[in-house]
Design a protein around this motif. Structure first.
Motif, PDB file in Angstrom:
ATOM      1  N   ARG A   1       0.775  -1.248  -0.157  1.00 20.41           N
ATOM      2  CA  ARG A   1       0.154  -0.030   0.131  1.00 20.41           C
ATOM      3  C   ARG A   1       0.694   1.004   0.048  1.00 20.41           C
ATOM      4  NH1 ARG A   1      -3.879   2.207   4.616  1.00 20.41           N
ATOM      5  NH2 ARG A   1      -4.855   4.099   3.536  1.00 20.41           N
ATOM      6  N   TYR A   2       1.959   1.255   0.563  1.00 21.45           N
ATOM      7  CA  TYR A   2       2.790   2.436   0.868  1.00 21.45           C
ATOM      8  C   TYR A   2       3.454   2.797  -0.864  1.00 21.45           C
ATOM      9  CZ  TYR A   2       6.462   5.673   2.090  1.00 21.45           C
ATOM     10  OH  TYR A   2       6.955   6.763   2.044  1.00 21.45           O
ATOM     11  N   PHE A   3       3.820   1.648  -1.430  1.00 19.72           N
ATOM     12  CA  PHE A   3       4.311   1.856  -2.775  1.00 19.72           C
ATOM     13  C   PHE A   3       3.299   2.352  -3.591  1.00 19.72           C
ATOM     14  CE2 PHE A   3       7.945  -0.467  -1.475  1.00 19.72           C
ATOM     15  CZ  PHE A   3       8.921  -0.207  -2.500  1.00 19.72           C
ATOM     16  N   SER A   4       1.947   1.832  -3.253  1.00 22.39           N
ATOM     17  CA  SER A   4       1.050   2.454  -4.199  1.00 22.39           C
ATOM     18  C   SER A   4       0.688   4.221  -3.856  1.00 22.39           C
ATOM     19  CB  SER A   4      -0.345   1.745  -3.958  1.00 22.39           C
ATOM     20  OG  SER A   4      -1.635   2.300  -4.589  1.00 22.39           O
ATOM     21  N   MET A   5       0.685   4.357  -2.866  1.00 24.60           N
ATOM     22  CA  MET A   5       0.379   5.668  -2.361  1.00 24.60           C
ATOM     23  C   MET A   5       1.914   6.691  -2.736  1.00 24.60           C
ATOM     24  SD  MET A   5      -1.220   5.155   1.565  1.00 24.60           S
ATOM     25  CE  MET A   5      -1.584   6.855   1.673  1.00 24.60           C
ATOM     26  N   PHE A   6       2.844   6.092  -2.657  1.00 20.58           N
ATOM     27  CA  PHE A   6       4.213   6.949  -3.039  1.00 20.58           C
ATOM     28  C   PHE A   6       4.189   7.251  -4.512  1.00 20.58           C
ATOM     29  CE2 PHE A   6       8.403   7.700  -4.303  1.00 20.58           C
ATOM     30  CZ  PHE A   6       9.033   8.540  -3.296  1.00 20.58           C
ATOM     31  N   PHE A   7       4.146   6.079  -5.411  1.00 20.45           N
ATOM     32  CA  PHE A   7       4.101   6.347  -6.873  1.00 20.45           C
ATOM     33  C   PHE A   7       2.996   7.060  -7.619  1.00 20.45           C
ATOM     34  CE2 PHE A   7       7.478   3.352  -6.002  1.00 20.45           C
ATOM     35  CZ  PHE A   7       8.397   3.589  -6.635  1.00 20.45           C
ATOM     36  N   GLY A   8       1.733   6.497  -6.865  1.00 20.26           N
ATOM     37  CA  GLY A   8       0.566   7.071  -7.353  1.00 20.26           C
ATOM     38  C   GLY A   8      -0.061   6.444  -8.530  1.00 20.26           C
ATOM     39  N   ASP A   9       1.060   6.216  -9.598  1.00 15.54           N
ATOM     40  CA  ASP A   9       0.456   5.590 -10.739  1.00 15.54           C
ATOM     41  C   ASP A   9       0.599   4.079 -10.319  1.00 15.54           C
ATOM     42  OD1 ASP A   9       1.281   3.844 -13.032  1.00 15.54           O
ATOM     43  OD2 ASP A   9       1.089   5.743 -14.092  1.00 15.54           O
ATOM     44  N   GLU A  10      -0.655   3.142 -10.661  1.00 18.34           N
ATOM     45  CA  GLU A  10      -0.748   2.137 -10.164  1.00 18.34           C
ATOM     46  C   GLU A  10       0.097   1.063 -10.880  1.00 18.34           C
ATOM     47  OE1 GLU A  10      -4.190  -1.443  -9.855  1.00 18.34           O
ATOM     48  OE2 GLU A  10      -4.683   0.631 -10.453  1.00 18.34           O
ATOM     49  N   ARG A  11       0.448   1.273 -12.178  1.00 24.33           N
ATOM     50  CA  ARG A  11       1.378   0.298 -13.141  1.00 24.33           C
ATOM     51  C   ARG A  11       2.607   0.351 -12.558  1.00 24.33           C
ATOM     52  NH1 ARG A  11       5.200   1.114 -16.827  1.00 24.33           N
ATOM     53  NH2 ARG A  11       4.635   3.254 -17.043  1.00 24.33           N
ATOM     54  N   VAL A  12       3.184   1.795 -12.320  1.00 24.72           N
ATOM     55  CA  VAL A  12       4.622   1.757 -11.681  1.00 24.72           C
ATOM     56  C   VAL A  12       4.728   1.328 -10.514  1.00 24.72           C
ATOM     57  CG1 VAL A  12       6.329   3.829 -11.222  1.00 24.72           C
ATOM     58  CG2 VAL A  12       4.800   3.863 -13.367  1.00 24.72           C
ATOM     59  N   SER A  13       3.882   1.488  -9.790  1.00 27.38           N
ATOM     60  CA  SER A  13       3.865   1.229  -8.119  1.00 27.38           C
ATOM     61  C   SER A  13       4.218  -0.412  -8.238  1.00 27.38           C
ATOM     62  CB  SER A  13       2.777   1.654  -7.264  1.00 27.38           C
ATOM     63  OG  SER A  13       1.581   0.954  -7.809  1.00 27.38           O
ATOM     64  N   ARG A  14       3.201  -1.202  -8.932  1.00 24.38           N
ATOM     65  CA  ARG A  14       3.452  -2.473  -9.213  1.00 24.38           C
ATOM     66  C   ARG A  14       4.647  -3.135  -9.714  1.00 24.38           C
ATOM     67  NH1 ARG A  14      -1.897  -2.516 -11.651  1.00 24.38           N
ATOM     68  NH2 ARG A  14      -0.780  -2.955 -13.646  1.00 24.38           N
ATOM     69  N   GLU A  15       5.241  -2.514 -10.551  1.00 26.13           N
ATOM     70  CA  GLU A  15       6.463  -2.842 -11.007  1.00 26.13           C
ATOM     71  C   GLU A  15       7.723  -2.662  -9.938  1.00 26.13           C
ATOM     72  OE1 GLU A  15       7.023  -0.627 -14.857  1.00 26.13           O
ATOM     73  OE2 GLU A  15       5.652  -1.894 -15.913  1.00 26.13           O
ATOM     74  N   ALA A  16       7.549  -1.569  -9.195  1.00 22.73           N
ATOM     75  CA  ALA A  16       8.438  -1.259  -8.452  1.00 22.73           C
ATOM     76  C   ALA A  16       8.267  -2.263  -7.169  1.00 22.73           C
ATOM     77  CB  ALA A  16       8.332   0.137  -7.640  1.00 22.73           C
ATOM     78  N   PHE A  17       7.038  -2.613  -6.771  1.00 22.51           N
ATOM     79  CA  PHE A  17       6.879  -3.363  -5.675  1.00 22.51           C
ATOM     80  C   PHE A  17       7.503  -4.896  -6.002  1.00 22.51           C
ATOM     81  CE2 PHE A  17       4.385  -6.178  -2.769  1.00 22.51           C
ATOM     82  CZ  PHE A  17       4.829  -5.597  -1.648  1.00 22.51           C
ATOM     83  N   ALA A  18       7.024  -5.115  -7.223  1.00 19.29           N
ATOM     84  CA  ALA A  18       7.282  -6.566  -7.728  1.00 19.29           C
ATOM     85  C   ALA A  18       8.902  -6.581  -7.656  1.00 19.29           C
ATOM     86  CB  ALA A  18       6.894  -6.612  -9.158  1.00 19.29           C
TER      87      ALA A  18
END
Length: 545
Positions: free
Chosen positions: A243-260
């Motif tokens: 959830r933190y990654f999602s809130m930090f990046f804002g963009d759902e696609r980017v946050s998913r890639e970074a978290f992965a």
């Protein structure tokens, strides 16, 4: 509002509401804090996953989950409505952020409206000062000067928050028999730690509420029973990290890639239980996953490499080194003058200004986070090697108690490897990494007495062995690992919690060795993730227990 610190090349930092970045922290009851002897940097590597396991298995048992808005609600362990609360947690786990969110929710009317006034102080800003409680309040809240006598008339409506007890240079005067030193009146002039002790002991403003935060290492010296509630922050569990990654990046696609990406990087994912490391990781990964001119920057792989994104100056490095060895976290202007540091927008990526009070021209300075200070303290020995200073610092490292200098040592070991240093070279200009410093650091690691380490059977000895292996892991020097561990080594981690990050470190060490005589992992609570990391190297173990 919160302000994210400025980065080099930008005129100002990003301002955002705390509600746009705040992710709920897991806080649990912990009334056995005096029995905890583990060092905070051990917890840095293990506590997140360990407490996740404990929470899942024992949340309905002895561990009580505490939401921030219940810190001053009825405590079943002390059988009272608490007036004194301690919130404990390792460096960067979110103690200050939790307090800021607590104050934000109070100010916006969401909870604890029984408090008419909430006063917030940081120990690092009032160290070694003698003053009265009245002066302390007026110094921080000058607009209350004329109203203060009326404000203090009803202590039950007052909450005092003191953040960072571990940053105090003096201990709280809480021992029995010391009541003659305590304050009785708000006008009594005493050291700030005596004022805090007086509030806790209720000799000053009886009926007021007090909230303190501290790292675990400071708690063992406190008198048992002085706090009605002791809570520990265990940081982010798996869902909170995502959830933190999602809130930090804002963009759902980017946050998913970074978290992965972080999930695949075993060390980084485990360390992201710590919100501060989570923020540092996201900040470092942002330019890697948001393409600039079609070419994202390469992503870092180790903890040390996370910090290669910043320009550095030798003068800032020596300022950091002085602070680490002298236990100084807040720097006065004269500290910067002595270190030849001229504050400028260039430095705002890692050094921040702290205004003293409204209308005051006085200012102090601190590093954005203690971890960044420790990185610069390690880096300066490579950029400006001085044999006498290196020798003095390493003498302190060898003689310190377990846990001190541990992150500094990790960075020192990590920077000894050319592949880790290489991306930094374009940022340091004509400065060269000292071959002599590299030689000295490798020599320091090679002198590790592995036979003595492997002979210890106590938990502290086993954790010490794992910490040494972690330094070897950061060094990425396979020959060094073989030289230190030897050919007839055995490793006993029985009854020591081994988290996935420990298993990653252990797997690397095994990969460097031709053979290990015996590896004991009995009652280590290794879960599937840890076993998967160890499995490719277990064929090198002659006897596995």
């Amino acid at each position: 509002m919160m302000i994210e610190n400025k980065t080099p090349g930008k005129s100002e930092g990003q301002t955002f509401s705390i509600t746009n970045r705040y992710v709920e922290l897991k806080v649990i009851s912990d009334h056995h804090f005096r029995k905890q002897t583990h060092q905070e940097h051990e917890a840095l590597a293990a506590a997140g996953e360990l407490n996740e396991y404990r929470l899942q298995r024992r949340i309905k048992g002895e561990l009580e989950r505490i939401a921030p808005d219940r810190l001053f609600r009825w405590c079943f362990q002390s059988h009272c409505l608490p007036l004194s609360v301690m919130v404990s947690g390792v460096a960067g786990v979110g103690k200050t952020t939790l307090v800021q969110k607590f104050i934000f929710d109070w100010a916006t009317g969401k909870h604890y409206q029984k408090f008419a006034f909430v006063f917030f102080f940081k120990f690092r800003e009032v160290n070694e000062q003698k003053m009265s409680l009245e002066s302390l309040i007026c110094q921080t809240y000058p607009h209350l000067r004329d109203k203060l006598p009326r404000v203090l008339e009803d202590p039950e409506k007052l909450l005092f928050i003191f953040d960072g007890l571990d940053e105090s240079k003096t201990d709280l005067k809480l021992r029995r028999g010391g009541s003659h030193e305590l304050c009785m009146n708000p006008g009594d002039v005493k050291p700030v730690t005596v004022i805090v002790a007086s509030l806790l002991k209720q000799t000053l403003l009886k009926g007021c509420s007090v909230l303190l935060t501290s790292r675990p290492s400071k708690l063992t010296s406190l008198e048992p029973g002085v706090f009605h509630r002791v809570a520990s922050i265990v940081g982010f569990l798996s869902k909170e990290r995502e959830r933190y990654f999602s809130m930090f990046f804002g963009d759902e696609r980017v946050s998913r890639e970074a978290f992965a990406y972080v999930r695949d990087s075993q060390v980084l994912y485990t360390l992201c239980y710590n919100p501060s490391y989570c923020w540092i990781t996201c900040t470092a990964l942002k330019p890697c996953f948001i393409a600039r001119a079609g070419r994202p920057q390469p992503a870092p792989k180790t903890v040390t490499q996370l910090f290669r994104m910043r320009d550095t100056l030798i003068s800032v490095g020596w300022l950091a080194e002085y602070g680490i060895t002298d236990r100084t976290l807040v720097f006065q202007p004269h500290h910067l003058q002595v270190a030849n540091v001229v504050f400028s927008p260039f430095l705002t990526g890692f050094l921040v200004e702290n205004p003293q009070a409204e209308g005051s021209s006085q200012v102090t300075y601190s590093f954005l986070h203690l971890t960044i200070q420790e990185f610069f303290a390690a880096l300066v020995h490579y950029l400006d090697y001085k044999e006498d200073k290196f020798r003095d610092t390493m003498a302190k490292v060898r003689s310190c108690k377990e846990g001190d200098y541990e992150i500094f040592s990790c960075f020192l070991a990590g920077l000894s490897h050319p592949a880790t240093r290489m991306p930094l070279e374009k940022y340091v200009g004509q400065l060269k990494f000292s071959a002599e410093a590299t030689h000295k650091v490798i020599g320091w690691l090679s002198k590790t007495n592995y036979e003595e380490l492997q002979s210890r059977e106590d938990p502290e000895g086993k954790r010490r062995l794992m910490n040494i292996l972690n330094l070897l892991f950061e060094s990425r020097n396979s020959q060094l690992v073989r030289d230190v561990v030897g050919k007839d080594a055995h490793m006993d981690f029985s009854e020591l919690y081994l988290m996935p990050v420990d298993c990653t470190v252990l797997a690397y060490v095994l990969s460097c060795c031709e053979e290990i005589q015996r590896l004991t992992l009995d009652s280590c609570f290794i879960q599937n993730e840890g076993l998967e990391r160890l499995r490719p190297e277990l064929h090198k173990v002659r006897e596995l227990r």
